[in-house]
Design an enzyme around this catalytic site. Structure first.
Site, PDB file in Angstrom:
ATOM      1  N   GLU A   1      -3.737   6.786  -6.150  1.00  0.00           N
ATOM      2  CA  GLU A   1      -4.659   6.125  -6.794  1.00  0.00           C
ATOM      3  C   GLU A   1      -5.815   6.633  -6.673  1.00  0.00           C
ATOM      4  O   GLU A   1      -6.850   6.956  -6.483  1.00  0.00           O
ATOM      5  CB  GLU A   1      -4.415   4.830  -6.068  1.00  0.00           C
ATOM      6  CG  GLU A   1      -2.742   4.339  -5.582  1.00  0.00           C
ATOM      7  CD  GLU A   1      -2.293   2.894  -5.311  1.00  0.00           C
ATOM      8  OE1 GLU A   1      -3.695   2.334  -5.984  1.00  0.00           O
ATOM      9  OE2 GLU A   1      -1.257   2.594  -5.460  1.00  0.00           O
TER      10      GLU A   1
ATOM     11  N   ARG B   1       0.611  -1.202   0.111  1.00  0.00           N
ATOM     12  CA  ARG B   1       0.027   0.314   0.596  1.00  0.00           C
ATOM     13  C   ARG B   1       0.886   1.167   0.215  1.00  0.00           C
ATOM     14  O   ARG B   1       1.703   1.404  -0.004  1.00  0.00           O
ATOM     15  CB  ARG B   1      -1.290   0.540   1.392  1.00  0.00           C
ATOM     16  CG  ARG B   1      -1.537  -1.156   0.891  1.00  0.00           C
ATOM     17  CD  ARG B   1      -3.413  -0.235  -0.285  1.00  0.00           C
ATOM     18  NE  ARG B   1      -4.601  -1.406   0.251  1.00  0.00           N
ATOM     19  CZ  ARG B   1      -4.259  -2.647  -0.735  1.00  0.00           C
ATOM     20  NH1 ARG B   1      -3.219  -3.093  -1.170  1.00  0.00           N
ATOM     21  NH2 ARG B   1      -5.764  -2.897  -0.838  1.00  0.00           N
TER      22      ARG B   1
ATOM     23  N   ASP C   1       4.435  -0.637  -6.819  1.00  0.00           N
ATOM     24  CA  ASP C   1       3.461  -0.648  -7.778  1.00  0.00           C
ATOM     25  C   ASP C   1       2.342  -0.078  -7.471  1.00  0.00           C
ATOM     26  O   ASP C   1       0.983   0.438  -7.897  1.00  0.00           O
ATOM     27  CB  ASP C   1       3.095  -2.377  -8.101  1.00  0.00           C
ATOM     28  CG  ASP C   1       1.436  -2.780  -8.699  1.00  0.00           C
ATOM     29  OD1 ASP C   1       1.761  -2.208  -9.615  1.00  0.00           O
ATOM     30  OD2 ASP C   1       0.856  -3.709  -7.538  1.00  0.00           O
TER      31      ASP C   1
ATOM     32  N   SER D   1      -2.073  -7.791  -8.995  1.00  0.00           N
ATOM     33  CA  SER D   1      -2.937  -9.299  -9.044  1.00  0.00           C
ATOM     34  C   SER D   1      -3.274  -9.018 -10.418  1.00  0.00           C
ATOM     35  O   SER D   1      -4.257  -9.636 -10.604  1.00  0.00           O
ATOM     36  CB  SER D   1      -3.747  -8.774  -7.691  1.00  0.00           C
ATOM     37  OG  SER D   1      -5.129  -8.133  -7.716  1.00  0.00           O
TER      38      SER D   1
ATOM     39  N   HIS E   1      -0.202  -0.325 -10.287  1.00  0.00           N
ATOM     40  CA  HIS E   1      -0.724  -0.835  -8.945  1.00  0.00           C
ATOM     41  C   HIS E   1      -1.748  -2.096  -9.563  1.00  0.00           C
ATOM     42  O   HIS E   1      -3.128  -1.926  -9.921  1.00  0.00           O
ATOM     43  CB  HIS E   1      -2.461  -0.433  -8.562  1.00  0.00           C
ATOM     44  CG  HIS E   1      -2.644  -1.143  -7.318  1.00  0.00           C
ATOM     45  ND1 HIS E   1      -3.183   0.178  -6.331  1.00  0.00           N
ATOM     46  CD2 HIS E   1      -2.967  -2.283  -6.518  1.00  0.00           C
ATOM     47  CE1 HIS E   1      -3.517  -0.879  -5.283  1.00  0.00           C
ATOM     48  NE2 HIS E   1      -3.053  -1.870  -5.088  1.00  0.00           N
ATOM     49  N   ILE E   2      -0.565  -2.913 -10.083  1.00  0.00           N
ATOM     50  CA  ILE E   2      -1.100  -4.174 -11.443  1.00  0.00           C
ATOM     51  C   ILE E   2      -0.810  -5.336 -10.408  1.00  0.00           C
ATOM     52  O   ILE E   2      -1.052  -6.745 -11.008  1.00  0.00           O
ATOM     53  CB  ILE E   2      -1.680  -4.808 -12.155  1.00  0.00           C
ATOM     54  CG1 ILE E   2       0.439  -4.132 -12.557  1.00  0.00           C
ATOM     55  CG2 ILE E   2      -1.886  -3.342 -13.180  1.00  0.00           C
ATOM     56  CD1 ILE E   2       0.986  -3.862 -13.827  1.00  0.00           C
TER      57      ILE E   2
END
Length: 320
Positions: A268, A239, A263, A289, A286-287
């Site tokens: 965001e 995070r 990431d 997963s 933020h990829i």
């Protein structure tokens, strides 16, 4: 018997939405728009359950405004920092998450961020794409090798353990700090540090895998960055709130840190323009997963929790 009413706040994979439509009176978001707070409250007032992502924030005020109709928040995420768990519990709203299923995918991204940062991936990609690659010499684009280095893990939960396994494939020596020491069969020879300060001192690469609790927010700051070895690399796939980004920028500019692989960010979507301006930052949106397999598994896990709840059973992944 009427099907429970379910709101799915973002566009999910086709098979997940099809299963939801089969078993629930479902409200989908085919345009994948981001709900405003007022829109989120209004939509949640119409349903029994909501399946949100980390992009929807259920503060105490939002939960109070929704009122008594909402019975369960079945998150499409492991992290629950976007939900005020105490407020949900006080309101009688069950909260679940989706652990386990995204550990492999997130660990892959952590290793990608480590390698991208260590081997100057952002600089190299930009150079080739812009047509500016017109030179070579033994001194050209020299990065840092991770093989044999010390890999520090802050937060040795599921994702941290899998990432440590991947780092071992590079012959890295794993060190970690956790709230409690792992049993030997999970530790796998990793060196436990009972203080954060001790871990930082030996982390040639520091990879963050702890939750963004109130205690952990800003845990990586000017003081803690100063404890890392000179020219260390920091990786964050957990995070953005874990890092004081102003302090990170300063450490990257000064050369205290060799590079960072990120990431996640405090803001965001969007990121941080000060970080984007630095050549020694490898960034992703933020990829962690975002694989076909993992997105399916996350959606099905969230639906499993909903199925259990509406069958009168305890959801397997209840967090509040």
């Amino acid at each position: 018997m009427a099907k429970p009413k379910l709101l799915i706040t973002r566009k999910l994979r086709g098979d997940v939405e099809a299963r939801a439509a089969r078993d629930y009176d479902v409200m989908l978001n085919p345009d994948d728009k981001v709900f405003s707070t007022d829109e989120l409250v209004a939509a949640c007032r119409k349903v029994d359950a909501v399946l949100p992502c980390h992009s929807e924030h259920f503060s105490a005020e939002v939960i109070d405004a929704i009122g008594p109709g909402l019975r369960i928040i079945a998150n499409h995420s492991v992290g629950t920092d976007h939900v005020d768990l105490a407020a949900a519990k006080a309101a009688g709203v069950v909260v679940t998450n989706t652990p386990d299923v995204l550990s492999d995918a997130t660990a892959e991204i952590a290793i990608l961020c480590m390698l991208g940062a260590a081997r100057r991936g952002a600089e190299g990609d930009a150079m080739v794409r812009s047509g500016q690659w017109n030179f070579w010499s033994p001194a050209f684009m020299v990065g840092r090798q991770v093989t044999g280095k010390r890999f520090g893990v802050l937060g040795m939960g599921r994702v941290g353990q899998v990432t440590a396994d991947r780092a071992r494939g590079f012959g890295m020596e794993v060190h970690y700090h956790n709230r409690s020491r792992l049993p030997a069969h999970l530790e796998k020879g990793a060196v436990f540090h009972d203080t954060l300060e001790s871990l930082l001192a030996v982390s040639d690469v520091l990879s963050l895998h702890c939750p963004a609790t109130a205690q952990n927010k800003g845990i990586i700051n000017a003081d803690t960055l100063a404890l890392l070895p000179d020219r260390a690399i920091i990786v964050n796939t957990a995070r953005g709130a874990l890092i004081d980004e102003d302090a990170l920028v300063a450490a990257l500019r000064s050369g205290k840190l060799f590079a960072a692989g990120l990431d996640v960010f405090q803001t965001e979507p969007g990121g941080n323009p000060a970080l984007s301006a630095l050549p020694n930052v490898f960034m992703l949106p933020h990829i962690g997963s975002a694989t076909e397999e993992t997105r399916d598994a996350m959606g099905f896990r969230a639906l499993d929790n909903l199925d259990a709840f509406f069958a009168g059973q305890e959801p397997g992944d209840r967090v509040a």
